[in-house]
Structures are given as structure tokens and as C-alpha cells.
Design an enzyme around this catalytic site. Structure first.
Site, PDB file in Angstrom:
ATOM      1  N   SER A  50      40.541  50.835  15.100  1.00 32.81           N
ATOM      2  CA  SER A  50      40.633  51.443  16.433  1.00 32.81           C
ATOM      3  C   SER A  50      39.493  50.939  17.304  1.00 32.81           C
ATOM      4  CB  SER A  50      40.588  52.979  16.340  1.00 32.81           C
ATOM      5  OG  SER A  50      39.308  53.411  15.897  1.00 32.81           O
ATOM      6  N   ILE A  52      36.785  49.331  19.750  1.00 28.97           N
ATOM      7  CA  ILE A  52      36.283  47.987  19.990  1.00 28.97           C
ATOM      8  C   ILE A  52      36.584  47.064  18.815  1.00 28.97           C
ATOM      9  CG2 ILE A  52      34.122  46.670  20.211  1.00 28.97           C
ATOM     10  CD1 ILE A  52      33.192  49.040  22.032  1.00 28.97           C
ATOM     11  N   SER A 175      24.160  49.642  20.715  1.00 30.81           N
ATOM     12  CA  SER A 175      24.381  50.510  21.869  1.00 30.81           C
ATOM     13  C   SER A 175      23.157  50.482  22.760  1.00 30.81           C
ATOM     14  CB  SER A 175      24.633  51.947  21.401  1.00 30.81           C
ATOM     15  OG  SER A 175      24.542  52.853  22.484  1.00 30.81           O
ATOM     16  N   TYR A 201      21.766  58.639  16.227  1.00 28.24           N
ATOM     17  CA  TYR A 201      22.608  57.462  16.460  1.00 28.24           C
ATOM     18  C   TYR A 201      21.826  56.393  17.228  1.00 28.24           C
ATOM     19  CZ  TYR A 201      26.556  54.753  18.402  1.00 28.24           C
ATOM     20  OH  TYR A 201      27.427  53.760  18.778  1.00 28.24           O
ATOM     21  N   LYS A 205      20.777  52.589  16.119  1.00 25.52           N
ATOM     22  CA  LYS A 205      21.092  51.409  16.917  1.00 25.52           C
ATOM     23  C   LYS A 205      19.839  50.584  17.214  1.00 25.52           C
ATOM     24  CE  LYS A 205      25.405  52.029  16.752  1.00 25.52           C
ATOM     25  NZ  LYS A 205      26.299  51.039  16.127  1.00 25.52           N
ATOM     26  N   THR A 234      36.817  54.926  23.905  1.00 24.86           N
ATOM     27  CA  THR A 234      37.284  54.707  22.540  1.00 24.86           C
ATOM     28  C   THR A 234      37.491  56.057  21.854  1.00 24.86           C
ATOM     29  OG1 THR A 234      35.060  54.695  21.584  1.00 24.86           O
ATOM     30  CG2 THR A 234      35.912  52.592  22.416  1.00 24.86           C
TER      31      THR A 234
END
Length: 322
Positions: A50, A52, A175, A201, A205, A234
Site C-alpha cells: 500500500s 508509497i 520523513s 517515529y 527517521k 496514505t
């Protein structure tokens, strides 16, 4: 300084990371960069069922590449594979079921893959943002296990295969959120203090950016890059960041727009004319730190991160079945 970093990042995001930012940047793209035939080249895309990952896999398939989809959920992965084959007419699409948060599974998969396939390009796209602290069956915090350790093990386990390939590349989907984080090696599994999934997160990254820079120094005949896809619509954004999604949904990039720079880094000749180890946004290398944000880390911390991840990875390799 966290308020400053967050504010500057959000303002920058409103200007550059939205659909309007992509449309503005894309006026300067050379379409010929990605109008290439990659038949005979092999690509592995993690998290490819799913978002990207699927958009990237589909565009590579359109260009004739052999594509290995690495996915966690078999049912959704089968649907994605069928969609890619149907829309592109490319039959060289292969499916592998691997949970990127499970290091033992990654080691086992990579060992088998090396014995059966060739690989020119690895695309580390799989990721997660879990908003409450969850542990995997191995006792690892789930965001760290997927985003950092999973990316690390998948890459180092496949390096021997990539070292033998022509024009080998590793592209990691990071990100822009990492711009608000300074590398923190003192609490890799976020066990101290309150747990903020968004900041965990973002820290993961930042770690991916450091990994890319370190790998680029160590493996000179592979081109490493890391990139920010912008703010794209997304399934992961909808489920992990519902408030952000509701606020920004009319301005978000499409999945294909988010995947554009991944594709460019994976297939274009122009990408490898630039130095290995850079951070990209909309086909351009961009700084990895905001002005005055004090997010630079000492070299010894970056080297320590690599050492710690190697120790983690070897622990799981030693107990890997088969």
C-alpha cells in the site's frame, strides 16, 4: 528548543511538503530522468502492499523491472501484487511475506533470498507509527523494531548481494519529521519518560538518516540515499495520524507524488551522479538539519548507534532458525 523546531518544521511543511509544494517543485523536473527501461534489473521494496511502497513498485514494474514485494500481510499483499501485474502487464513480480518488526524473520528471509535471486536496488520503505508503547514478541519497542532495527538488518543482510551487483543502490524512505529530532542513543527503545509515538517515529527517521550517511562511508560501490516523500495521503497517515489527516487532507500529496523521488533515486542515472549518503526531497538533496535547531550530534554518537544496532542484529542472527 523543541517548540522552535516543531514550529519551523510545520511552517516549512506547509510551504514545501504539501501537494502544492510538489507541484511547484515538479516544474523543474526532467521527465526523461525516469523515462527509462530497467528490464533485467531487480528491485526489492519493503512495505509494498500500500501507500508509497506500492506506488513505487508499480512504477518500477511499468519500466520493466523485476520487483520483489516484501509485505507483512499476505492477503493484502496478494491483492497488491495482482493489481500491479494487471495494471503494468509485468509478470516479473514476486511476493515475500516478512514482518519487518521481527529481526529473526528478516535474517531468515535474506539468507534464502541471497541463494535464489539477484538484487540491484533495495528500497527500505516499510515503517510504522505506533502511538502507544508496544513490545514485539522479542521484547522490542515496535516503532524501533520496524523503522530502525528492521531497516538496519534488511540492509546489512543484503549488502553481500548488492556488492556483487551493477549500479547497486539502497534508498530509504525517511520523513521530514526527523528535522525536529537530535539523535538520541541513550534510550533507543523509548522506555524512559512519557511515550509520544510521533516523536519516537521522528527519532527513528533521524536514525535512518544517520544509518544512510554511515553506510555511504563504509560501502563505496553502493549508492545510498534517504528521502522525505512530503506529506502524502496514505493508509498509514490516515490510521496513525488521524488528527493531522483531518486537518491537512485537502492539501496532501497523492501516493504517486510521494513516491516520485523514491522512483527517481531508484532508476535515474542523474541520482547516482550525486554523492552517496545524501537526504533528498523532490529530487534534490536538502539539509538534514534546520537552521538554529541544534540537532547535530557528535560523530561518536553516530558510530555508537551503528555499534548498538550491530549488537542487536547479531543477537537475533544467532538464534535465527535455519
Amino acid at each position: 528548543m523543541s517548540w522552535y523546531r516543531n514550529t519551523v518544521w510545520f511552517v516549512k511543511g506547509l510551504r514545501e511538503y504539501t501537494r502544492a509544494g510538489y507541484e511547484s517543485a515538479s516544474r523543474h523536473f526532467n521527465p526523461a530522468d525516469v523515462e527509462v527501461d530497467v528490464a533485467g534489473r531487480s528491485f526489492l521494496v519493503t512495505g509494498a502492499n500500500s501507500g508509497i511502497g506500492k506506488a513505487t513498485a508499480k512504477e518500477i514494474a511499468r519500466r520493466g523491472g523485476t520487483v520483489h514485494l516484501v509485505c507483512r500481510n499476505e492477503e493484502r499483499a496478494e491483492v497488491a501484487k495482482e493489481e500491479i501485474v494487471t495494471e503494468t502487464g509485468n509478470q516479473n513480480i514476486f511476493l515475500h511475506i516478512v514482518d519487518i518488526s521481527n529481526p529473526k524473520e528478516i535474517w531468515k528471509f535474506a539468507e534464502k533470498f541471497q541463494n535464489e535471486h539477484e538484487l540491484n536496488v533495495l528500497i527500505n520503505n516499510a515503517g510504522c507509527m505506533v502511538n502507544n508503547r508496544e513490545l514485539t514478541e522479542d521484547g522490542l519497542e515496535k516503532n524501533f523494531a520496524t523503522n530502525t532495527l528492521g531497516t538496519y538488518i534488511m540492509t546489512i543482510a543484503l549488502l553481500p548481494l548488492l556488492e556483487k551487483a551493477a549500479d547497486a543502490r539502497v534508498v530509504t524512505v525517511s520523513s521530514g519529521g526527523m528535522l525536529v529530532q537530535k539523535l538520541n542513543i541513550s534510550d533507543l527503545q523509548s522506555g524512559n519518560g512519557p511515550f509520544d509515538g510521533t516523536m519516537v517515529y521522528a527519532q527513528n527517521k533521524r536514525q535512518q538518516v544517520v544509518l544512510t550517511e554511515q553506510w555511504a562511508k563504509a560501502h563505496r560501490n553502493i549508492h545510498f540515499s534517504v528521502m522525505h516523500p512530503g506529506w502524502a495521503d496514505t493508509p498509514a497517515v490516515r490510521s496513525s495520524m488521524p488528527h493531522f489527516y483531518e486537518r491537512m487532507k485537502n492539501s496532501l500529496r497523492t501516493e504517486a507524488q510521494g513516491a516520485d523521488t523514491v522512483l527517481w533515486l531508484a532508476v535515474s542515472a542523474e541520482a547516482t551522479k550525486l554523492p552517496s549518503g545524501l537526504f533528498f526531497q523532490d529530487r534534490q538533496p536538502v539539509p538534514t538539519h534546520l537552521p538554529l535547531a541544534y540537532t547535530h550530534s557528535p560523530p561518536e554518537d553516530e558510530e555508537k548507534l551503528m555499534q548498538m544496532l550491530e549488537e542487536f542484529s547479531q543477537k537475533f542472527k544467532s538464534v535465527s532458525p535455519g
